[in-house]
Design an enzyme around this catalytic site. Structure first.
Site, PDB file in Angstrom:
ATOM      1  N   SER A  66       0.952  -1.025  -0.157  1.00 34.88           N
ATOM      2  CA  SER A  66      -0.036  -0.663  -0.290  1.00 34.88           C
ATOM      3  C   SER A  66       1.000   1.287  -0.495  1.00 34.88           C
ATOM      4  O   SER A  66       1.847   1.334   0.066  1.00 34.88           O
ATOM      5  CB  SER A  66      -0.495   0.372   0.987  1.00 34.88           C
ATOM      6  OG  SER A  66      -1.816   0.906   1.632  1.00 34.88           O
ATOM      7  N   TYR A 126      -2.273  -1.018  10.704  1.00 37.83           N
ATOM      8  CA  TYR A 126      -2.552  -1.110   8.636  1.00 37.83           C
ATOM      9  C   TYR A 126      -0.330  -0.817   8.351  1.00 37.83           C
ATOM     10  O   TYR A 126       0.079  -1.568   7.362  1.00 37.83           O
ATOM     11  CB  TYR A 126      -3.321  -0.998   8.137  1.00 37.83           C
ATOM     12  CG  TYR A 126      -3.552  -0.837   6.526  1.00 37.83           C
ATOM     13  CD1 TYR A 126      -3.627  -2.251   6.213  1.00 37.83           C
ATOM     14  CD2 TYR A 126      -3.165   0.114   5.905  1.00 37.83           C
ATOM     15  CE1 TYR A 126      -3.625  -2.034   5.207  1.00 37.83           C
ATOM     16  CE2 TYR A 126      -3.668   0.327   4.626  1.00 37.83           C
ATOM     17  CZ  TYR A 126      -3.523  -0.826   3.421  1.00 37.83           C
ATOM     18  OH  TYR A 126      -3.998  -1.186   2.776  1.00 37.83           O
TER      19      TYR A 126
HETATM   20  N1  NAP Z   1      -8.604   0.030  -2.249  1.00 37.75           N
HETATM   21  C1  NAP Z   1      -7.396   0.657  -1.638  1.00 37.75           C
HETATM   22  O1  NAP Z   1      -7.429   1.541  -2.025  1.00 37.75           O
HETATM   23  C2  NAP Z   1      -5.804   0.135  -1.183  1.00 37.75           C
HETATM   24  C3  NAP Z   1      -5.046   0.822  -1.634  1.00 37.75           C
HETATM   25  C4  NAP Z   1      -3.678   0.185  -1.142  1.00 37.75           C
HETATM   26  C5  NAP Z   1      -3.436  -1.134  -0.541  1.00 37.75           C
HETATM   27  N2  NAP Z   1      -4.733  -2.075  -0.894  1.00 37.75           N
HETATM   28  C6  NAP Z   1      -4.424  -3.783  -0.249  1.00 37.75           C
HETATM   29  O2  NAP Z   1      -5.342  -3.918  -1.555  1.00 37.75           O
HETATM   30  C7  NAP Z   1      -5.338  -4.879  -1.337  1.00 37.75           C
HETATM   31  C8  NAP Z   1      -7.499  -5.548  -1.314  1.00 37.75           C
HETATM   32  O3  NAP Z   1      -7.875  -4.212  -0.918  1.00 37.75           O
HETATM   33  P1  NAP Z   1     -10.006  -3.496  -0.967  1.00 37.75           P
HETATM   34  O4  NAP Z   1      -9.138  -2.639  -1.420  1.00 37.75           O
HETATM   35  O5  NAP Z   1     -10.076  -4.621  -2.810  1.00 37.75           O
HETATM   36  O6  NAP Z   1     -10.064  -4.848  -0.012  1.00 37.75           O
HETATM   37  P2  NAP Z   1     -11.836  -4.903   0.071  1.00 37.75           P
HETATM   38  O7  NAP Z   1     -12.802  -4.382  -0.885  1.00 37.75           O
HETATM   39  O8  NAP Z   1     -12.267  -4.324   1.800  1.00 37.75           O
HETATM   40  O9  NAP Z   1     -11.575  -6.754   0.347  1.00 37.75           O
HETATM   41  C9  NAP Z   1     -10.948  -7.291   1.218  1.00 37.75           C
HETATM   42  C10 NAP Z   1     -10.631  -8.854   0.815  1.00 37.75           C
HETATM   43  O10 NAP Z   1     -10.003  -9.373   1.297  1.00 37.75           O
HETATM   44  C11 NAP Z   1     -10.417 -10.552   2.505  1.00 37.75           C
HETATM   45  N3  NAP Z   1      -9.907 -10.794   3.216  1.00 37.75           N
HETATM   46  C12 NAP Z   1     -10.124  -9.726   4.800  1.00 37.75           C
HETATM   47  N4  NAP Z   1      -9.667 -10.732   5.981  1.00 37.75           N
HETATM   48  C13 NAP Z   1      -9.519 -11.873   5.888  1.00 37.75           C
HETATM   49  C14 NAP Z   1      -9.406 -12.745   6.727  1.00 37.75           C
HETATM   50  N5  NAP Z   1      -9.176 -12.529   7.813  1.00 37.75           N
HETATM   51  N6  NAP Z   1      -9.211 -13.565   5.540  1.00 37.75           N
HETATM   52  C15 NAP Z   1      -9.713 -13.971   4.637  1.00 37.75           C
HETATM   53  N7  NAP Z   1      -9.545 -12.711   3.108  1.00 37.75           N
HETATM   54  C16 NAP Z   1     -10.032 -12.218   4.229  1.00 37.75           C
HETATM   55  C17 NAP Z   1     -12.046 -10.545   1.947  1.00 37.75           C
HETATM   56  O11 NAP Z   1     -12.577 -11.712   2.324  1.00 37.75           O
HETATM   57  P3  NAP Z   1     -13.799 -11.876   3.088  1.00 37.75           P
HETATM   58  O12 NAP Z   1     -14.519 -10.371   2.995  1.00 37.75           O
HETATM   59  O13 NAP Z   1     -14.734 -13.172   2.382  1.00 37.75           O
HETATM   60  O14 NAP Z   1     -12.886 -12.286   4.231  1.00 37.75           O
HETATM   61  C18 NAP Z   1     -12.219  -9.387   0.932  1.00 37.75           C
HETATM   62  O15 NAP Z   1     -12.290 -10.147  -0.687  1.00 37.75           O
HETATM   63  C19 NAP Z   1      -5.664  -5.424   0.180  1.00 37.75           C
HETATM   64  O16 NAP Z   1      -4.425  -5.374   0.539  1.00 37.75           O
HETATM   65  C20 NAP Z   1      -5.646  -3.779   1.175  1.00 37.75           C
HETATM   66  O17 NAP Z   1      -4.921  -3.346   1.872  1.00 37.75           O
HETATM   67  C21 NAP Z   1      -5.901  -1.550  -0.896  1.00 37.75           C
END
Ligand code: NAP
Length: 249
Positions: free
Chosen positions: A147, A161
């Site tokens: 991130s 985080y």
């Molecule tokens: N969106 C952004 O702007 C952004 C920016 C920087 C980094 N990121 C990184 O990108 C990645 C994806 O982010 P996103 O925005 O797509 O997140 P999101 O929409 O919140 O989705 C998170 C995913 O992680 C899974 N997850 C969470 N806790 C879990 C657990 N204990 N066991 C298994 N699965 C788990 C969730 O699945 P379930 O709920 O079905 O378990 C979901 O599929 C993350 O690592 C995040 O830190 C995102």
């Protein structure tokens, strides 16, 4: 004799929503077998051809559950001659205060810190080590999703985080060094503000200062993950690609 599936295979965590969901669609479109992992059971209305047999229900916050999932994935890979072409550690959690605010270094409870490190940092290394043999057999690659918060203080992303993502960035470098001699490439992608449920209210203010003046789309992140797992990136390892519209310049 059982027929061996000749498709390339990816194991992807956090497949149920956001960036992970877009990544499933991208790899499926390219003809890969996608083994998805998340806490949810397989949703029958998922728009790709695979069924529940390619979904693993796992809570990455639970070390024991991760161990069970690794055994299950290895078992399912046997149908592919024990080969894994890509592991994408995408699942992540970013706990916030009740009002959506940033959890700081002074007050974040230790149990929150531990959960965040288990999901964002320990689960990726447990999966990579657990699936090492299959990745080496395919000369596969790993992509860790870090991130922008791993390298600078963010107004909403908490301290646990941010530090877990910084650790995952360092781990990517260490793993590239250690896994490289076995033919496995290890890279990271560091998203900025991507349009998913993880974003906090107020992100629109940040967007006003991003050079490209918009949020990123999940498909734009999935494209870079796919590139890193493809033959086009065959000499790229130990890198971290920033996908943030110029937010850090
Ligand atoms: N969106 C952004 O702007 C952004 C920016 C920087 C980094 N990121 C990184 O990108 C990645 C994806 O982010 P996103 O925005 O797509 O997140 P999101 O929409 O919140 O989705 C998170 C995913 O992680 C899974 N997850 C969470 N806790 C879990 C657990 N204990 N066991 C298994 N699965 C788990 C969730 O699945 P379930 O709920 O079905 O378990 C979901 O599929 C993350 O690592 C995040 O830190 C995102």
């Amino acid at each position: 004799m059982a027929e061996i599936d000749s498709r390339k295979t990816i194991v992807l965590t956090g497949a149920s929503r956001g960036i992970g969901h877009a990544t499933v669609k991208r790899f499926s479109r390219e003809g890969w077998r996608v083994i998805t992992c998340s806490r949810q059971a397989f949703a029958e209305d998922c728009p790709w051809p695979a069924g529940p047999e390619d979904h693993i229900k796992v809570d990455l916050a639970d070390q024991e559950d991760v161990g069970i999932a690794v055994s299950e994935i290895r078992h399912r890979l046997e149908a592919h001659g024990g080969q894994l072409h890509a592991l994408v550690n995408n699942a992540g959690i970013s706990p916030k205060l009740k009002d959506g605010g940033r959890m700081n270094s002074i007050e974040t409870p230790m149990h929150v810190w531990r959960d965040v490190f288990q999901v964002n940092f320990f689960a990726p290394i447990m999966l990579a080590r657990g699936l090492f043999k299959e990745l080496a057999a395919a000369k596969g690659s790993i992509v860790n999703v870090t991130s922008i918060a791993g390298t600078r203080v963010h107004p909403f992303a908490g301290t646990a985080y941010a530090t877990s993502k910084a650790a995952l960035g360092s781990l990517t470098r260490e793993m590239a060094h250690d896994f490289g001699p076995h033919g496995i490439r290890v890279n990271a992608i560091a998203p900025g503000e991507i349009d998913t449920a993880i974003l906090s209210p107020g992100t629109d203010k940040i967007v006003e200062t991003i050079p490209l003046r918009r949020l990123g789309a999940t498909s734009e992140v999935a494209d870079i993950i796919f590139f890193l797992c493809s033959g086009q990136a065959s000499y790229v390892t130990g890198s971290e690609i920033h996908i943030n519209g110029g937010q850090h310049v």
